[in-house]
Design a protein around this motif. Structure first.
Motif, PDB file in Angstrom:
ATOM      1  N   ALA A   1      26.904  40.170  40.639  1.00 56.48           N
ATOM      2  CA  ALA A   1      27.864  40.687  41.450  1.00 56.48           C
ATOM      3  C   ALA A   1      27.278  40.613  42.839  1.00 56.48           C
ATOM      4  N   GLY A   2      26.354  41.224  43.301  1.00 54.62           N
ATOM      5  CA  GLY A   2      25.808  41.181  44.485  1.00 54.62           C
ATOM      6  C   GLY A   2      25.450  39.925  45.063  1.00 54.62           C
ATOM      7  N   ALA A   3      24.748  39.018  44.390  1.00 54.61           N
ATOM      8  CA  ALA A   3      24.359  37.685  44.985  1.00 54.61           C
ATOM      9  C   ALA A   3      26.020  36.864  45.084  1.00 54.61           C
ATOM     10  N   VAL A   4      26.785  36.911  44.230  1.00 55.42           N
ATOM     11  CA  VAL A   4      28.058  36.376  44.131  1.00 55.42           C
ATOM     12  C   VAL A   4      28.728  36.783  45.705  1.00 55.42           C
ATOM     13  N   LEU A   5      28.845  38.091  45.845  1.00 56.48           N
ATOM     14  CA  LEU A   5      29.594  38.498  47.004  1.00 56.48           C
ATOM     15  C   LEU A   5      28.729  38.220  48.388  1.00 56.48           C
TER      16      LEU A   5
ATOM     17  N   ALA B   1      37.377  41.036  36.410  1.00 48.85           N
ATOM     18  CA  ALA B   1      38.582  40.795  37.454  1.00 48.85           C
ATOM     19  C   ALA B   1      38.284  41.640  38.778  1.00 48.85           C
ATOM     20  N   MET B   2      37.634  42.760  38.603  1.00 49.80           N
ATOM     21  CA  MET B   2      37.470  43.560  39.893  1.00 49.80           C
ATOM     22  C   MET B   2      36.291  42.877  40.987  1.00 49.80           C
ATOM     23  N   THR B   3      35.454  42.358  40.387  1.00 50.60           N
ATOM     24  CA  THR B   3      34.522  41.495  41.131  1.00 50.60           C
ATOM     25  C   THR B   3      35.148  40.288  41.674  1.00 50.60           C
ATOM     26  N   ALA B   4      35.755  39.524  40.828  1.00 46.51           N
ATOM     27  CA  ALA B   4      36.515  38.510  41.496  1.00 46.51           C
ATOM     28  C   ALA B   4      37.526  38.873  42.546  1.00 46.51           C
ATOM     29  N   GLY B   5      38.320  39.831  42.282  1.00 49.16           N
ATOM     30  CA  GLY B   5      39.079  40.521  43.302  1.00 49.16           C
ATOM     31  C   GLY B   5      38.473  40.614  44.595  1.00 49.16           C
ATOM     32  N   LEU B   6      37.055  41.385  44.494  1.00 51.47           N
ATOM     33  CA  LEU B   6      36.470  41.381  45.453  1.00 51.47           C
ATOM     34  C   LEU B   6      36.044  40.132  46.487  1.00 51.47           C
ATOM     35  N   VAL B   7      35.676  39.142  45.636  1.00 57.31           N
ATOM     36  CA  VAL B   7      35.163  37.891  46.237  1.00 57.31           C
ATOM     37  C   VAL B   7      36.221  37.182  47.169  1.00 57.31           C
ATOM     38  N   LEU B   8      37.665  37.433  46.750  1.00 53.02           N
ATOM     39  CA  LEU B   8      38.612  36.896  47.471  1.00 53.02           C
ATOM     40  C   LEU B   8      38.775  37.859  48.699  1.00 53.02           C
TER      41      LEU B   8
END
Length: 424
Positions: A92-96, A38-45
């Motif tokens: 996570a890095g590639a997603v962001l 959830a933390m990474t998903a929130g960072l994406v938004l």
């Protein structure tokens, strides 16, 4: 509509359709399907908002110097690369990084397309052109989300990869469509402020534009910034709204826009823009009262659900009134050749409101129910006050654009047209 305007509207619909494919499912994709939490998903938004805030100040100057079309094409290619890489990213890095590219491209599309609409319209046709843009954007988002929802499968990563690939293909198809657009010169209102050198300092010196930006921040903060955060949290926690009823409320909002847009357009075209915006504030105040009844009125669950759905429908009615009003006003306040920078500035204000709105409204709506309703009821009434104050700073032609039919107009880069002598 001319051929250029038709292609611009196709571009709006395609870009919205592509975004509707993926935006509703980003959280699920990052948190669950890729297993990044959830933390990474929130960072994406959050990255979407941050990327927009970074690029928009530069986008306006680029549009002024290079024109809206080259900037739009660059934004589309950036967004396509971001969407495709997001569908393939596994860490996570590639997603962001992918989300940053997609968010930046998406943010720049808005002022570029808006400036193209300004360039391809006159003061007499601009309100209808922006109403069509808003209509097609909502239709595209709705259809894209509906089709995307039937394609995704949370047990298969490949289904999301396909989704993001389709979004990238939509952006690349739009590159092909928009590359064929031949931009005409745009007539301008003679009452628009005189052009200076086109700096941010000059924009901030335009008191009417500054007031409109403040008004725009309140509009987006009190409405769009609450849709998927504070208002939905309030509905679930205070009114006991089910997830299916929440989906119905969102559908009611879109349906109201699609059904009412052009009927509303006929109503607002002959009204003062400042008074139309003031009327939206009153309509949204009624919407917040309906939301207050849903969560605090101690009625039946059916009545609470009906009131909550009507809240979203009333918001949609106000949005339909704003679409042919606010964006054309931004264009008419811009000096000749400066529409791109003014559109980018207003888009920046919108992004700020959309970033702050959920952060403030989410916790407030989930836990402090009565203060939440009172706060945003007052914000809605504040919209009415700010709009009436703005009206006192606008010229007659800016507030009542139909007067331009009898006025001289200035063509971009040209001189005022000579008046035609009356026959004896």
């Amino acid at each position: 509509m001319g051929a250029a305007m038709r292609r611009i509207h196709v571009g709006n619909a395609l870009s919205a359709f592509g975004l509707g494919f993926t935006v509703p499912y980003l959280y699920v994709y990052v948190a669950q399907v890729r297993g990044l939490g959830a933390m990474t998903a929130g960072l994406v938004l959050a990255v979407f908002a941050v990327a927009a805030l970074i690029v928009l100040p530069f986008a306006g100057r680029a549009i002024v110097r290079r024109g809206p079309l080259p900037v739009l094409l660059a934004a589309l290619v950036t967004a396509a690369l971001g969407a495709l890489s997001l569908g393939l990213a596994s860490n996570a890095g590639a997603v962001l990084l992918s989300a940053a590219a997609l968010g930046a491209g998406q943010a720049v599309m808005q002022p570029a397309l808006a400036t193209m609409i300004v360039d391809c319209s006159t003061a007499d046709t601009r309100s209808r052109a922006f109403a069509m843009q808003f209509f097609l954007q909502n239709l595209g988002l709705g259809i894209g989300g509906l089709i995307g929802g039937h394609l995704v499968d949370t047990t298969r990563v490949s289904s999301f990869t396909l989704l993001f690939a389709i979004e990238a293909a939509m952006f690349l198809l739009l590159v092909v469509v928009m590359a064929t657009v031949r931009m005409p010169h745009s007539p301008r209102l003679e009452d628009a402020p005189a052009s200076a050198k086109g700096s941010w300092k000059q924009l901030l010196g335009n008191r009417a534009m500054v007031q409109l930006c403040v008004l725009g921040f309140v509009l987006f903060f009190a409405c769009y910034g609450q849709f998927e955060s504070g208002l939905s949290a309030y509905g679930v926690e205070a009114a006991g709204i089910s997830t299916s009823a929440l989906g119905t409320a969102l559908a009611a909002n879109t349906l109201m826009i699609v059904v009412a847009q052009f009927a509303v357009l006929k109503f607002v075209e002959r009204r003062r823009r400042s008074r139309v915006i003031a009327g939206v504030g009153l309509i949204w105040a009624v919407a917040w009262l309906a939301a207050g009844y849903a969560g605090l009125g101690h009625g039946s669950q059916e009545m609470a659900t009906a009131a909550f759905v009507s809240t979203y429908a009333l918001f949609g009615l106000g949005e339909a009134m704003l679409s042919p009003t606010v964006a054309p006003l931004v264009a008419d306040l811009a000096p000749e050749g400066m529409a791109g920078q003014y559109n980018s500035a207003f888009a920046l204000v919108k992004q700020l409101a959309l970033a702050v709105g959920p952060a403030v409204g989410g916790p407030l709506g989930a836990s402090l129910h009565a203060p939440y309703i009172v706060t945003f009821l007052l914000f809605s009434l504040g919209i009415t006050v700010l709009a009436l104050r703005l009206g006192r700073r606008l010229t007659d032609v800016q507030d009542r654009p139909w007067l331009a039919r009898g006025s001289r107009v200035v063509t971009r880069g040209g001189a005022p047209a000579e008046p035609v002598a009356a026959e004896a």
